[in-house]
Motif scaffolding. Structure first.
Motif, mmCIF file in Angstrom:
data_model
loop_
_atom_site.group_PDB
_atom_site.id
_atom_site.type_symbol
_atom_site.label_atom_id
_atom_site.label_comp_id
_atom_site.label_asym_id
_atom_site.label_seq_id
_atom_site.Cartn_x
_atom_site.Cartn_y
_atom_site.Cartn_z
ATOM 1 N N SER A 190 9.392 -10.029 -16.127
ATOM 2 C CA SER A 190 8.709 -10.015 -17.422
ATOM 3 C C SER A 190 7.301 -9.451 -17.276
ATOM 4 C CB SER A 190 8.637 -11.432 -17.999
ATOM 5 O OG SER A 190 9.922 -11.929 -18.303
ATOM 6 N N LEU A 191 6.659 -9.793 -16.178
ATOM 7 C CA LEU A 191 5.304 -9.304 -15.934
ATOM 8 C C LEU A 191 5.288 -7.779 -15.827
ATOM 9 C CD1 LEU A 191 2.504 -10.505 -15.662
ATOM 10 C CD2 LEU A 191 2.908 -10.779 -13.207
ATOM 11 N N SER A 192 6.334 -7.226 -15.236
ATOM 12 C CA SER A 192 6.408 -5.763 -15.131
ATOM 13 C C SER A 192 6.538 -5.128 -16.516
ATOM 14 C CB SER A 192 7.580 -5.342 -14.239
ATOM 15 O OG SER A 192 8.819 -5.481 -14.901
ATOM 16 N N ILE A 231 4.114 -4.810 -8.357
ATOM 17 C CA ILE A 231 3.567 -6.129 -8.698
ATOM 18 C C ILE A 231 3.728 -7.080 -7.521
ATOM 19 C CG2 ILE A 231 3.805 -8.121 -10.238
ATOM 20 C CD1 ILE A 231 4.560 -6.180 -12.454
ATOM 21 N N GLU A 232 4.872 -7.005 -6.847
ATOM 22 C CA GLU A 232 5.091 -7.845 -5.662
ATOM 23 C C GLU A 232 4.045 -7.554 -4.589
ATOM 24 O OE1 GLU A 232 9.901 -8.694 -5.672
ATOM 25 O OE2 GLU A 232 9.157 -6.819 -4.818
ATOM 26 N N THR A 233 3.721 -6.285 -4.418
ATOM 27 C CA THR A 233 2.701 -5.908 -3.432
ATOM 28 C C THR A 233 1.345 -6.485 -3.810
ATOM 29 O OG1 THR A 233 3.857 -3.852 -2.900
ATOM 30 C CG2 THR A 233 1.523 -3.961 -2.337
ATOM 31 N N PHE A 234 1.035 -6.442 -5.105
ATOM 32 C CA PHE A 234 -0.262 -6.951 -5.569
ATOM 33 C C PHE A 234 -0.362 -8.464 -5.395
ATOM 34 C CE2 PHE A 234 -3.110 -8.650 -8.815
ATOM 35 C CZ PHE A 234 -4.253 -7.898 -8.593
ATOM 36 N N VAL A 235 0.670 -9.195 -5.816
ATOM 37 C CA VAL A 235 0.596 -10.665 -5.753
ATOM 38 C C VAL A 235 0.710 -11.178 -4.320
ATOM 39 C CG1 VAL A 235 1.513 -10.888 -8.090
ATOM 40 C CG2 VAL A 235 3.078 -11.080 -6.140
ATOM 41 N N ALA A 236 1.196 -10.324 -3.412
ATOM 42 C CA ALA A 236 1.301 -10.728 -2.007
ATOM 43 C C ALA A 236 -0.076 -10.973 -1.389
ATOM 44 C CB ALA A 236 2.053 -9.665 -1.209
ATOM 45 N N ASP A 283 -4.684 -11.671 -13.523
ATOM 46 C CA ASP A 283 -5.221 -10.668 -12.592
ATOM 47 C C ASP A 283 -4.326 -9.431 -12.539
ATOM 48 O OD1 ASP A 283 -7.276 -12.397 -12.020
ATOM 49 O OD2 ASP A 283 -6.467 -13.056 -10.088
ATOM 50 N N VAL A 284 -3.018 -9.650 -12.576
ATOM 51 C CA VAL A 284 -2.063 -8.531 -12.553
ATOM 52 C C VAL A 284 -2.256 -7.645 -13.782
ATOM 53 C CG1 VAL A 284 0.378 -7.912 -12.727
ATOM 54 C CG2 VAL A 284 -0.335 -9.712 -11.142
ATOM 55 N N LEU A 285 -2.333 -8.272 -14.945
ATOM 56 C CA LEU A 285 -2.503 -7.515 -16.187
ATOM 57 C C LEU A 285 -3.811 -6.729 -16.178
ATOM 58 C CD1 LEU A 285 -1.243 -10.248 -18.677
ATOM 59 C CD2 LEU A 285 -0.109 -8.075 -18.188
ATOM 60 N N TYR A 286 -4.863 -7.365 -15.692
ATOM 61 C CA TYR A 286 -6.160 -6.681 -15.633
ATOM 62 C C TYR A 286 -6.109 -5.513 -14.648
ATOM 63 C CZ TYR A 286 -11.158 -5.851 -15.400
ATOM 64 O OH TYR A 286 -12.394 -5.247 -15.459
ATOM 65 N N HIS A 287 -5.485 -5.743 -13.507
ATOM 66 C CA HIS A 287 -5.428 -4.706 -12.473
ATOM 67 C C HIS A 287 -4.702 -3.458 -12.967
ATOM 68 C CE1 HIS A 287 -5.003 -2.777 -8.575
ATOM 69 N NE2 HIS A 287 -3.693 -2.716 -8.760
ATOM 70 N N PHE A 288 -3.501 -3.660 -13.534
ATOM 71 C CA PHE A 288 -2.725 -2.500 -13.967
ATOM 72 C C PHE A 288 -3.210 -1.939 -15.306
ATOM 73 C CE2 PHE A 288 0.201 -4.438 -10.898
ATOM 74 C CZ PHE A 288 0.485 -3.325 -10.124
ATOM 75 N N GLY A 289 -4.005 -2.735 -16.016
ATOM 76 C CA GLY A 289 -4.558 -2.243 -17.269
ATOM 77 C C GLY A 289 -5.866 -1.492 -17.105
ATOM 78 N N TYR A 290 -6.683 -1.922 -16.128
ATOM 79 C CA TYR A 290 -8.041 -1.377 -16.048
ATOM 80 C C TYR A 290 -8.417 -0.778 -14.689
ATOM 81 C CZ TYR A 290 -8.718 -3.905 -20.429
ATOM 82 O OH TYR A 290 -8.601 -4.367 -21.716
ATOM 83 N N GLU A 291 -7.731 -1.153 -13.628
ATOM 84 C CA GLU A 291 -8.141 -0.707 -12.295
ATOM 85 C C GLU A 291 -7.188 0.322 -11.698
ATOM 86 O OE1 GLU A 291 -10.403 -4.823 -10.876
ATOM 87 O OE2 GLU A 291 -8.318 -4.479 -10.274
ATOM 88 N N ASN A 292 -5.912 0.013 -11.724
ATOM 89 C CA ASN A 292 -4.924 0.913 -11.131
ATOM 90 C C ASN A 292 -4.747 2.161 -11.996
ATOM 91 O OD1 ASN A 292 -2.780 1.141 -8.969
ATOM 92 N ND2 ASN A 292 -1.522 1.428 -10.790
ATOM 93 N N LYS A 293 -4.447 3.279 -11.366
ATOM 94 C CA LYS A 293 -4.190 4.513 -12.116
ATOM 95 C C LYS A 293 -2.745 4.947 -11.918
ATOM 96 C CE LYS A 293 -8.971 6.157 -11.983
ATOM 97 N NZ LYS A 293 -9.889 7.250 -11.587
ATOM 98 N N PRO A 294 -2.074 5.389 -13.002
ATOM 99 C CA PRO A 294 -2.602 5.505 -14.371
ATOM 100 C C PRO A 294 -2.753 4.133 -15.026
ATOM 101 C CG PRO A 294 -0.268 6.016 -14.360
ATOM 102 C CD PRO A 294 -0.661 5.834 -12.920
#
Length: 214
Positions: A123-125, A136-141, A164-175
């Protein structure tokens, strides 16, 4: 025309206009004002500086108007539950638009005993706009204990880490994922939001009422 008149103009005000029925007490039918109209009236008088309206508006912001009414009348909605490996969890399911061509079901969970809550990794994905689960698995690890119940077959990521996951993929990770940005905002603060979505209640009903008095 007054501001209040314009505020209520063309709005359905009473419950009976929707259901064609009204509660009846001794003396006749009771005029019940719809909750969204109540919110408008409270907001209007709060802006006028009415202390009680300001206090009530603050509680509406904190709890949401439905939960506020539930607490006031002593109603506890029955939550939906699901069993995972002998563990009962509260669950809420929502369908979201992942992209123009894809809809998916998202599941939120709360442990009814501890209040711990989270979102399963699939669901998070979806909430991140279709980011691959492996990313996401790599990030939460990077977190020592990212899952609510590590031994469970369903991987439910803890609420704070979900944020943190939502923030990372929304604002930090590219795209950057605009959907992740959207849910990073709408699910904030994440624990109270997930509690509300899953109808989690504090163990003692009076504790909810006490919160209104604070």
């Amino acid at each position: 025309e007054t501001h209040l008149y314009n505020l209520l103009k063309n709005k359905i005000i009473f419950l009976e206009e929707v259901t064609q029925i009204s509660p009846t007490q001794q003396g006749g039918p009771v005029k019940v004002i719809l909750s969204d109209v109540c919110a408008d009236l409270i907001s209007y008088y709060a802006k006028k500086g009415k202390i009680k309206a300001i206090e009530t508006l603050a509680l509406l912001v904190k709890f949401g108007i439905e939960q506020y009414i539930y607490i006031k009348v002593g109603f506890i909605p029955k939550p939906e539950t699901i069993m995972f490996d002998e563990l009962e969890l509260l669950i809420n399911k929502e369908t979201i638009q992942v992209n123009k061509a894809r809809q998916e079901e998202v599941q939120y969970f709360t442990n009814p005993i501890t209040g711990e809550c989270g979102i399963d990794i699939n669901s998070l994905s979806f909430l991140c706009g279709g980011v691959a689960v492996k990313h996401i698995e790599t990030f939460v690890a990077n977190y020592p204990e990212p899952f609510l119940q590590p031994q469970q077959t369903l991987k439910i990521v803890k609420a704070a880490i979900c944020a943190d996951v939502l923030y990372h993929f929304g604002y930090e990770n590219k795209p950057r994922k605009t959907l992740a940005q959207y849910f990073a905002q709408t699910l904030d603060p994440i624990v109270p939001v997930l509690h509300k979505k899953t109808n989690y209640q504090t163990p003692v009903a009076t504790a909810r009422e006490d919160q209104l008095e604070q």
